[in-house]
Design an enzyme around this catalytic site. Structure first.
Site, PDB file in Angstrom:
ATOM      1  N   LYS A   1       0.240  -0.401  15.198  1.00  9.55           N
ATOM      2  CA  LYS A   1       1.639  -0.462  15.630  1.00  9.55           C
ATOM      3  C   LYS A   1       2.000  -1.642  16.528  1.00  9.55           C
ATOM      4  O   LYS A   1       3.185  -1.912  16.744  1.00  9.55           O
ATOM      5  CB  LYS A   1       2.009   0.841  16.353  1.00  9.55           C
ATOM      6  CG  LYS A   1       2.044   2.041  15.431  1.00  9.55           C
ATOM      7  CD  LYS A   1       3.060   1.829  14.340  1.00  9.55           C
ATOM      8  CE  LYS A   1       3.124   2.937  13.337  1.00  9.55           C
ATOM      9  NZ  LYS A   1       3.712   2.495  12.067  1.00  9.55           N
TER      10      LYS A   1
ATOM     11  N   TYR B   1      -9.240   5.376   7.314  1.00  5.52           N
ATOM     12  CA  TYR B   1      -9.556   5.753   8.685  1.00  5.52           C
ATOM     13  C   TYR B   1     -10.631   6.834   8.617  1.00  5.52           C
ATOM     14  O   TYR B   1     -10.405   7.887   8.013  1.00  5.52           O
ATOM     15  CB  TYR B   1      -8.321   6.311   9.390  1.00  5.52           C
ATOM     16  CG  TYR B   1      -7.203   5.290   9.570  1.00  5.52           C
ATOM     17  CD1 TYR B   1      -7.074   4.595  10.765  1.00  5.52           C
ATOM     18  CD2 TYR B   1      -6.290   5.023   8.543  1.00  5.52           C
ATOM     19  CE1 TYR B   1      -6.059   3.658  10.948  1.00  5.52           C
ATOM     20  CE2 TYR B   1      -5.279   4.086   8.719  1.00  5.52           C
ATOM     21  CZ  TYR B   1      -5.170   3.407   9.924  1.00  5.52           C
ATOM     22  OH  TYR B   1      -4.170   2.479  10.100  1.00  5.52           O
TER      23      TYR B   1
ATOM     24  N   TYR C   1       3.803   6.429  10.231  1.00  2.00           N
ATOM     25  CA  TYR C   1       2.936   5.359   9.718  1.00  2.00           C
ATOM     26  C   TYR C   1       3.761   4.244   9.078  1.00  2.00           C
ATOM     27  O   TYR C   1       3.480   3.063   9.282  1.00  2.00           O
ATOM     28  CB  TYR C   1       1.905   5.919   8.730  1.00  2.00           C
ATOM     29  CG  TYR C   1       0.776   4.946   8.472  1.00  2.00           C
ATOM     30  CD1 TYR C   1      -0.221   4.739   9.417  1.00  2.00           C
ATOM     31  CD2 TYR C   1       0.725   4.192   7.289  1.00  2.00           C
ATOM     32  CE1 TYR C   1      -1.241   3.815   9.206  1.00  2.00           C
ATOM     33  CE2 TYR C   1      -0.285   3.264   7.067  1.00  2.00           C
ATOM     34  CZ  TYR C   1      -1.273   3.091   8.039  1.00  2.00           C
ATOM     35  OH  TYR C   1      -2.272   2.178   7.837  1.00  2.00           O
TER      36      TYR C   1
ATOM     37  N   PRO D   1      -4.954   0.334  18.954  1.00  2.00           N
ATOM     38  CA  PRO D   1      -4.706  -0.213  17.613  1.00  2.00           C
ATOM     39  C   PRO D   1      -4.622   0.836  16.492  1.00  2.00           C
ATOM     40  O   PRO D   1      -4.125   0.519  15.416  1.00  2.00           O
ATOM     41  CB  PRO D   1      -5.906  -1.140  17.383  1.00  2.00           C
ATOM     42  CG  PRO D   1      -6.974  -0.632  18.303  1.00  2.00           C
ATOM     43  CD  PRO D   1      -6.265  -0.067  19.491  1.00  2.00           C
TER      44      PRO D   1
ATOM     45  N   HIS E   1       0.848  -1.204   0.000  1.00  2.00           N
ATOM     46  CA  HIS E   1       0.000   0.000   0.000  1.00  2.00           C
ATOM     47  C   HIS E   1       0.879   1.248   0.000  1.00  2.00           C
ATOM     48  O   HIS E   1       1.718   1.408   0.872  1.00  2.00           O
ATOM     49  CB  HIS E   1      -0.896   0.014   1.243  1.00  2.00           C
ATOM     50  CG  HIS E   1      -2.048  -0.940   1.137  1.00  2.00           C
ATOM     51  ND1 HIS E   1      -3.202  -0.784   1.844  1.00  2.00           N
ATOM     52  CD2 HIS E   1      -2.212  -2.050   0.389  1.00  2.00           C
ATOM     53  CE1 HIS E   1      -4.044  -1.758   1.547  1.00  2.00           C
ATOM     54  NE2 HIS E   1      -3.456  -2.550   0.683  1.00  2.00           N
TER      55      HIS E   1
HETATM   56  C1  DHB Z   1      -5.864  -2.851  10.825  1.00  5.94           C
HETATM   57  C2  DHB Z   1      -5.727  -2.617  12.147  1.00  5.94           C
HETATM   58  C3  DHB Z   1      -5.333  -1.364  12.544  1.00  5.94           C
HETATM   59  O1  DHB Z   1      -5.172  -1.096  13.843  1.00  5.94           O
HETATM   60  C4  DHB Z   1      -5.089  -0.354  11.645  1.00  5.94           C
HETATM   61  O2  DHB Z   1      -4.697   0.866  12.083  1.00  5.94           O
HETATM   62  C5  DHB Z   1      -5.213  -0.609  10.311  1.00  5.94           C
HETATM   63  C6  DHB Z   1      -5.602  -1.877   9.904  1.00  5.94           C
HETATM   64  C7  DHB Z   1      -6.291  -4.218  10.386  1.00  5.94           C
HETATM   65  O3  DHB Z   1      -6.650  -5.040  11.243  1.00  5.94           O
HETATM   66  O4  DHB Z   1      -6.284  -4.474   9.198  1.00  5.94           O
END
Ligand code: DHB
Length: 376
Positions: free
Chosen positions: A283, A187, A371, A279, A58
């Protein structure tokens, strides 16, 4: 598993103790966005072949709010760095295959694990399996046993500082065998709460919505989930969403935790045993891998007779990157979620933060830098 595999490549023996069965471990749905450094580490550990074939590279991400989808060109803003979507469960699968092929020892279903003499030169672990008690004598113990594991609890409270932070919400996650709504991870910030569009492959979508901490999976039928999820996306995206039955549904709490420090005698904490991040920004797994980068390098140095300096520096080195990554995870969480107890003023500042980030190249570059993962 990764540490064990890397040590094996340097002729250092290890034994992995796992509390659960292999089928349980390989059935868990976990994270899926890998930093460049994580991908590089997996290649160096000799487990990158399937990742190269099946991982989805990506170059950017989407940020949605106010009914508009914005793109952050992560690749362009970081001199060509990318993230790769490949499930943590797949990595575990590949690591089991590599350890099995090399005759590695992984003891599963190990109960009542206890650590002894960690501050001496002769530490050992005991565990029970099928009713029998066993003992493993060793030189070092890597505590990679998660937040609830026995390792951190084996460090005396007087030498350990624990930092905790919790949020009044969690993420309700759904896995469905449907084509992802977008090629990129999105997001979404919405007054009703955060939503996230992610994926595992071209026919497997992973979606999340923010829910109150005390919410229960049973409160959410598939229909209710899809309706709320669509509501939080820009209309153009919601119109494209393909829904289907969920094949997994769970709620994860959002919290942060850091243990300082990560070393006591011959015991070294790594991954969730030493720290938890919310989450947002994906990370958790990546931080565990960077811990293993530092810890494996220090152990390889030790066994190459370069002494214990690297091991002594492990905790400080790892924590420097951990705190910076905790900072980023908290920043993303604050930027994108609805905070029920925030004042109108704080909500306007949050909108200004989003607007600022999306119109400032400098702010976007700073976001993109974290990121894709800070350098090791
Ligand atoms: C996923 C989980 C995340 O915490 C995130 O920021 C982006 C993707 C995932 O489970 O795909």
């Amino acid at each position: 598993m990764l540490l064990s595999q890397i040590l094996h490549l340097h002729d250092i023996d290890s034994i992995v103790l796992e509390r659960k069965s292999r089928s349980y471990v390989l059935g868990r749905i976990r994270a899926g966005v890998l930093e460049q450094g994580t991908v590089d580490m997996l290649h160096r550990a000799g487990v990158g072949d399937r990742l190269s074939r099946e991982g989805m590279v990506h170059q950017g991400i989407g940020i949605a709010f106010d009914n508009v989808l914005h793109n952050i060109d992560v690749h362009g803003l970081t001199n060509g760095k990318v993230v790769t979507v490949y499930g943590q469960t797949e990595i575990t699968h590949d690591l089991y295959a590599a350890r099995d092929a090399a005759g590695g020892v992984i003891i599963d279903s190990a109960d009542d694990v206890a650590l002894h003499g960690v501050d001496s030169d002769a530490p050992y672990a005991t565990y029970t399996r099928e009713g029998k008690t066993h003992r493993i004598d060793c030189t070092f113990i890597a505590g990679c046993d998660g937040f609830h594991g026995v390792s951190r609890k084996s460090i005396p409270q007087r030498v350990l500082t624990e930092y905790h932070l919790s949020y009044p919400f969690g993420w309700l996650g759904v896995l469905s065998e449907t084509p992802p709504v977008s090629d990129e991870v999105i997001y979404a910030s919405h007054p009703r709460g955060f939503a996230l569009c992610s994926m595992r492959h071209s026919m497997l979508s992973r979606y999340y919505i923010q829910v109150p901490s005390d919410d229960l999976v049973d409160n959410w039928s598939d229909e209710a989930f899809w309706a709320e999820f669509k509501h939080r996306l820009p209309q153009s995206l919601a119109a494209k969403l393909v829904t289907g039955p969920s094949i997994e549904k769970s709620i994860a709490p959002l919290r942060a935790f850091v243990a300082d420090n990560l070393n006591y005698g011959r015991l070294f904490l790594a991954g969730d045993a030493g720290h938890i991040v919310p989450p947002t920004g994906a990370k958790g797994l990546n931080l565990a891998v960077s811990d293993i980068h530092y810890l494996s390098a220090a152990l390889i140095e030790y066994y190459g007779s370069a002494g214990e300096d690297g091991l002594k520096q492990y905790s400080a080195k790892a924590l420097d990157r951990i705190w910076k990554t905790v900072r980023f995870s908290l920043f993303c969480t604050r930027l994108l979620h609805d905070f029920p107890d925030h004042s109108a003023f704080e909500k306007r500042i949050q909108q200004a933060d989003l607007n600022y980030m999306l119109c400032s190249q400098a702010a976007m570059a700073s976001f993109a830098e974290s990121y894709v993962g800070l350098p090791y």
